[in-house]
Design an enzyme around this catalytic site. Sequence first.
Site, PDB file in Angstrom:
ATOM      1  N   HIS A   1       6.288 -63.875 -22.658  1.00  0.00           N
ATOM      2  CA  HIS A   1       6.427 -62.960 -21.526  1.00  0.00           C
ATOM      3  C   HIS A   1       7.673 -62.118 -21.757  1.00  0.00           C
ATOM      4  O   HIS A   1       8.772 -62.653 -21.925  1.00  0.00           O
ATOM      5  CB  HIS A   1       6.543 -63.710 -20.200  1.00  0.00           C
ATOM      6  CG  HIS A   1       6.634 -62.792 -19.015  1.00  0.00           C
ATOM      7  ND1 HIS A   1       5.524 -62.371 -18.311  1.00  0.00           N
ATOM      8  CD2 HIS A   1       7.701 -62.181 -18.435  1.00  0.00           C
ATOM      9  CE1 HIS A   1       5.905 -61.558 -17.341  1.00  0.00           C
ATOM     10  NE2 HIS A   1       7.221 -61.417 -17.400  1.00  0.00           N
ATOM     11  N   CYS A   2       7.510 -60.811 -21.752  1.00  0.00           N
ATOM     12  CA  CYS A   2       8.620 -59.905 -22.046  1.00  0.00           C
ATOM     13  C   CYS A   2       9.131 -59.274 -20.751  1.00  0.00           C
ATOM     14  O   CYS A   2       8.393 -58.534 -20.079  1.00  0.00           O
ATOM     15  CB  CYS A   2       8.165 -58.816 -23.023  1.00  0.00           C
ATOM     16  SG  CYS A   2       9.482 -57.662 -23.477  1.00  0.00           S
ATOM     17  N   VAL A   3      10.381 -59.570 -20.413  1.00  0.00           N
ATOM     18  CA  VAL A   3      10.946 -59.011 -19.183  1.00  0.00           C
ATOM     19  C   VAL A   3      11.179 -57.507 -19.313  1.00  0.00           C
ATOM     20  O   VAL A   3      11.246 -56.794 -18.305  1.00  0.00           O
ATOM     21  CB  VAL A   3      12.270 -59.712 -18.830  1.00  0.00           C
ATOM     22  CG1 VAL A   3      12.032 -61.175 -18.491  1.00  0.00           C
ATOM     23  CG2 VAL A   3      13.283 -59.593 -19.956  1.00  0.00           C
TER      24      VAL A   3
ATOM     25  N   VAL B   1       7.871 -56.114 -18.329  1.00  0.00           N
ATOM     26  CA  VAL B   1       7.354 -56.731 -17.101  1.00  0.00           C
ATOM     27  C   VAL B   1       5.886 -57.119 -17.279  1.00  0.00           C
ATOM     28  O   VAL B   1       5.053 -56.858 -16.408  1.00  0.00           O
ATOM     29  CB  VAL B   1       7.521 -55.788 -15.885  1.00  0.00           C
ATOM     30  CG1 VAL B   1       7.489 -56.601 -14.590  1.00  0.00           C
ATOM     31  CG2 VAL B   1       8.814 -55.001 -15.965  1.00  0.00           C
ATOM     32  N   ASN B   2       5.579 -57.709 -18.405  1.00  0.00           N
ATOM     33  CA  ASN B   2       4.203 -58.096 -18.681  1.00  0.00           C
ATOM     34  C   ASN B   2       4.204 -59.137 -19.788  1.00  0.00           C
ATOM     35  O   ASN B   2       5.175 -59.291 -20.522  1.00  0.00           O
ATOM     36  CB  ASN B   2       3.384 -56.882 -19.107  1.00  0.00           C
ATOM     37  CG  ASN B   2       1.893 -57.132 -19.057  1.00  0.00           C
ATOM     38  OD1 ASN B   2       1.432 -58.163 -18.544  1.00  0.00           O
ATOM     39  ND2 ASN B   2       1.108 -56.214 -19.585  1.00  0.00           N
TER      40      ASN B   2
END
Length: 299
Positions: free
Chosen positions: A149-151, A154-155
């Site tokens: 999950h990549c902040v 945001v996905n």
Amino acid sequence: MCCRCGGAALSSVNPFRLCGGLRVLGYLMLPLVAAIAGAVYYAVVAAVWGPRIVKHGHVSALALLIVILFHLLLVMIVWCYLRVVFSDPGSVPHDWTPPVEQGVIGQSDVQDPSIDTGIRHCARCQNWKPLRCHHCSVCDRCVLKMDHHCVWVVNCVGARNYKFFLLFLVYTFLETALSALALLPHFISFFSGESRHTDSTMNLSITFIASVLSAAFALSLLCFICMHVSLVLTNTTSIEIYEKKSSALWQYDLGNFKNFEQVFGTKKRLWFFPLYSAEDLENISALHGLEFPIRANVV
């Protein structure tokens, strides 16, 4: 009695709820990234190289080339970024059931990936999990061939947007490397004092900050890209790095070139764009995240 109550209270806390804060953090990072990008744009285009395109009636080919290349890379970054953010990384179909040939191993949420002979069951989503699928505690759903999950976007990054994410990294690296090199002469002149007599204090400050940030991001992204290149060439995800250690032969490793095609497709003209051909979407099952070809010598 108090100890028992305290223990019960701690056991009732759901740690997965804390992961929701990462989504909020991602939204907070967006204006920060926009501010950094704006500072770099101002420094490269408005403060340093833009004014040099036409100077004393002469056109500078170098300045024109840098500004054009900067904008081309910027377009690709925005395009890839939007594709990562708004593309579904891969969700388990609502009515999906395990194929008969794969079987079911029960309700366990953990399985050795080196012997993928069955389908796991997600206790939180209450659905079957296809091979290489993992539950994301931030998005609170199962993601097909989840990488992480990549902040920043945001996905989640999964089977259906991994290529877009990698291209976003590559183009961002090229942009930050170009910015760092383009601002390097100005950065040097800042310390020598040559530019202090001709530039405003604001221009000097923004250019200095932009050059430092560009160099820092370029170096960080280069390390990140090298890691993901290794993952792509071995057909592995960030999560599977730890899972495959117990396996002598990784069953999804089809060879470097085949592994590359499992992510980027077979059409060379589309390798550098966040797009897939209709033929690849139809023929490469890995792009859908439900089925994956395996090595012929792995049972």
